[in-house]
Design an enzyme around this catalytic site. Structure first.
Site, PDB file in Angstrom:
ATOM      1  N   HIS A 140       0.860  -1.182   0.000  1.00 35.30           N
ATOM      2  CA  HIS A 140       0.000   0.000   0.000  1.00 35.30           C
ATOM      3  C   HIS A 140       0.903   1.241   0.000  1.00 35.30           C
ATOM      4  CE1 HIS A 140      -2.895   2.920   1.661  1.00 35.30           C
ATOM      5  NE2 HIS A 140      -3.862   2.074   1.359  1.00 35.30           N
ATOM      6  N   ASP A 217       2.877  -4.340   8.348  1.00 37.37           N
ATOM      7  CA  ASP A 217       1.644  -3.595   8.079  1.00 37.37           C
ATOM      8  C   ASP A 217       0.502  -4.607   8.148  1.00 37.37           C
ATOM      9  OD1 ASP A 217      -0.608  -2.482   6.929  1.00 37.37           O
ATOM     10  OD2 ASP A 217       0.417  -1.690   5.164  1.00 37.37           O
ATOM     11  N   GLN A 220      -4.695  -5.280   6.991  1.00 34.87           N
ATOM     12  CA  GLN A 220      -5.618  -6.216   6.349  1.00 34.87           C
ATOM     13  C   GLN A 220      -5.645  -7.588   7.018  1.00 34.87           C
ATOM     14  OE1 GLN A 220      -7.703  -5.316   4.018  1.00 34.87           O
ATOM     15  NE2 GLN A 220      -6.860  -3.263   3.771  1.00 34.87           N
ATOM     16  N   LYS A 243     -11.045  -0.843  10.210  1.00 33.86           N
ATOM     17  CA  LYS A 243     -11.146  -2.003   9.325  1.00 33.86           C
ATOM     18  C   LYS A 243     -11.582  -3.259  10.080  1.00 33.86           C
ATOM     19  CE  LYS A 243      -7.511  -0.246   6.241  1.00 33.86           C
ATOM     20  NZ  LYS A 243      -8.293   0.021   5.023  1.00 33.86           N
ATOM     21  N   CYS A 381      -4.606   2.427  -3.777  1.00 31.26           N
ATOM     22  CA  CYS A 381      -3.370   2.919  -3.146  1.00 31.26           C
ATOM     23  C   CYS A 381      -2.233   1.930  -3.333  1.00 31.26           C
ATOM     24  CB  CYS A 381      -3.596   3.220  -1.660  1.00 31.26           C
ATOM     25  SG  CYS A 381      -4.729   4.580  -1.366  1.00 31.26           S
TER      26      CYS A 381
END
Length: 426
Positions: A140, A217, A220, A243, A381
Site C-alpha cells: 500500500h 503492516d 488487512q 477495518k 493505493c
C-alpha cells in the site's frame, strides 16, 4: 432467459453453507446492513477500505460521551479518573488481542500514522546513506511513501521483493535482498489487492539473522485472522480500528519496548513530557512518549469494546468463514467470460481484485452501485502493483469480504456483473 438463470441460487457446498450460517448469526448486529441503496438492499463488499460497525460499538461510543466524557491523564476529578482508567484498560485489551505487553502498545490514528511514526522516530536515528530499506511491490502507498521520504532525507536505498505469477511473494529473492546493509524490512501481512498472506515468520527470521528489523503492516490481517505478534517475533506492527468493526481515527502501533525507549518523540506537546524547562524537556515513559496532545479518547476506549466483540465472535470462526466465502467468490467470478481475477496464492484472504474485458473498473463499480452493491474501483493505493500486474486502466475492481457477508450477496454481485457486461458489450 439469461436473467432468470442468473437469479437461480447457486449450488452450495457444506463449507459455504456453514459460512452463511455464521454470517447470518451476526448480520443483525450491524444496523447499516438493513438499509437500501437506490431502492435495493445494501450489499456491502468494500470491507478492505473500511468495515461496518456493530450496535455494541455504536452504543459504547454513545455511552462514553453521555456518561464519561473528560480528558485523560490530567484531572483529579471523578470523570477524568474514570476516563483515564477506561482509556488504559482499553490499551490493555487491545494489546492482549494481539499478544503484546500494554506498555508497548501506542494508540495512533491508523496504520498509516504508525508507519510514519516509525519511519521518522526510528528511521532518522538508525538509517543513513547507503543503508537499505526492503519493501515489496505489493505494498500500500502508506508502506512505501514514508520510507521513500526517509530515503530521500538520509540517502538510504529502497529495494523491493517481486511477486510470482500467482501473486505470492517471491521468497527466492530473500538471500539477495536481505543483507548486512538492510536496516529494516517493512512488509504487508496481507495484500489489500491480491489477498496474499505473506510468510512473516520466515521473513522475520531471515531479517533478524542479518541484523535487520521487521515492520508488519497488519491493516488487512488483524481484522480477518488470529494474529499472535509474540509468535511472529516482528519488531513493529501496526493496524487500524476502522477495518475491524471499530470507529475511524484509532489504531494501534506495537514496538519492542527497548526500541520505543530509544526513539525520539514523534510529536511534541502535552502528555508526552516528564518535565519542561525553558532550555529543554524530558520525555515521558512509553507509550505516553508517543501520544502528544489530547488523544482520540472516545475511540480508543471503544477500541477495547471492538476487540472484545471480535473475540466473542471468534477470530478462528471469522477466518474459516472468509476462507470458504473467498473460494466461493473466486469460483463464481471464474464463470464469467472475459473476467480476470488477480491473485491466486495459497491461503489467500478475502480482498478479491478483478477486471472485466473492455469495461473500466469505475464503470463497473457505478453500475453495481445502482443495484445497491458496494465494491471499490481504482488503484487501491497500490499503483506500483497495478503497473507490475499490467492491469488495463491501471486499476481493478475489488470485492472485499467480512464475516457478515453471505453467498447470496456474492450471487447478487455475480448477476449484476453479468448484466453490466451485457449493458456495455464487454
Amino acid at each position: 432467459m439469461e436473467e432468470t438463470l442468473l437469479e437461480t441460487p447457486h449450488k452450495l457446498d457444506d463449507a459455504v453453507r456453514l459460512s452463511d450460517e455464521h454470517a447470518l448469526r451476526y448480520r443483525g448486529d450491524f444496523p447499516i446492513l438493513d438499509r437500501k441503496v437506490h431502492g435495493k438492499p445494501l450489499v456491502y463488499l468494500d470491507n478492505s477500505a473500511t468495515s461496518q460497525k456493530p450496535r455494541a460499538v455504536l452504543d459504547a461510543l454513545d455511552d462514553y460521551y453521555t456518561r464519561l466524557n473528560a480528558n485523560v491523564h490530567r484531572g483529579l476529578h471523578t470523570l477524568s479518573e474514570e476516563a483515564t482508567n477506561a482509556y488504559e484498560a482499553a490499551r490493555e485489551r487491545v494489546a492482549r488481542f494481539i499478544n503484546v505487553p500494554a506498555r508497548s502498545m501506542v494508540f495512533v490514528r491508523n496504520t498509516t500514522e504508525g508507519i510514519n511514526l516509525v519511519a521518522s522516530a526510528w528511521g532518522r536515528k538508525n538509517v543513513g546513506a547507503g543503508d537499505e530499506i526492503l519493501l515489496s511491490v505489493m505494498e500500500h502507498h502508506s508502506n512505501i511513501v514514508p520510507w521513500q521520504m526517509l530515503a530521500r532525507e538520509t540517502g538510504a536505498v529502497l529495494r523491493y521483493f517481486d511477486i510470482r505469477e500467482d501473486g505470492s511473494l517471491d521468497m527466492d529473492q530473500a538471500d539477495d535482498l536481505i543483507t548486512d546493509r538492510t536496516r529494516i524490512v517493512s512488509i504487508a501481512h496481507m495484500s489489500n489487492v491480491l489477498g496474499t498472506v505473506n510468510p512473516i515468520e520466515a521473513i522475520v527470521k531471515r531479517a533478524h539473522d542479518a541484523g535487520a528489523l521487521v515492520f508488519v503492516d497488519a491493516a488487512q490481517s488483524v481484522p480477518h485472522m488470529p494474529v499472535d505478534v509474540a509468535r511472529l517475533d516482528c519488531d513493529f506492527f501496526a493496524f487500524s480500528g476502522h477495518k475491524m468493526c471499530g470507529p475511524t481515527g484509532i489504531g494501534g502501533l506495537y514496538g519492542r519496548p527497548e526500541l520505543l525507549e530509544t526513539m525520539d518523540p514523534y510529536m511534541g506537546g502535552g502528555s508526552m513530557i516528564d518535565e519542561v524547562r525553558l532550555d529543554g524537556f524530558t520525555s515521558a515513559d512509553i507509550p505516553e512518549k508517543f501520544e502528544a496532545g489530547t488523544p482520540n479518547i472516545a475511540h480508543a476506549i471503544v477500541f477495547g469494546d471492538v476487540v472484545d466483540y471480535l473475540s466473542a465472535v471468534g477470530m478462528e470462526h471469522i477466518h474459516t468463514h472468509e476462507r470458504a466465502l473467498t473460494d466461493y467468490t473466486i469460483e463464481r467470478l471464474g464463470e464469467i467470460d472475459g473476467l480476470t481475477v488477480f491473485g491466486h496464492a495459497p491461503g489467500r484472504g478475502g480482498a478479491i481484485s478483478f477486471n472485466l474485458d473492455n469495461m473500466h473498473p469505475s464503470d463497473l463499480s457505478t453500475v453495481l452501485d445502482r443495484q445497491g452493491i458496494a465494491i471499490r474501483a481504482g488503484h487501491h493505493c497500490a499503483q506500483p502493483l497495478m503497473r507490475r500486474l499490467g492491469t488495463p486502466y491501471g486499476a481493478t475492481a475489488r470485492a472485499s469480504l467480512y464475516f457478515y457477508n453471505t453467498s447470496e450477496e456474492i450471487d447478487t454481485m455475480i448477476g449484476a456483473i453479468h448484466r453490466a457486461r451485457n449493458l456495455f458489450g464487454a
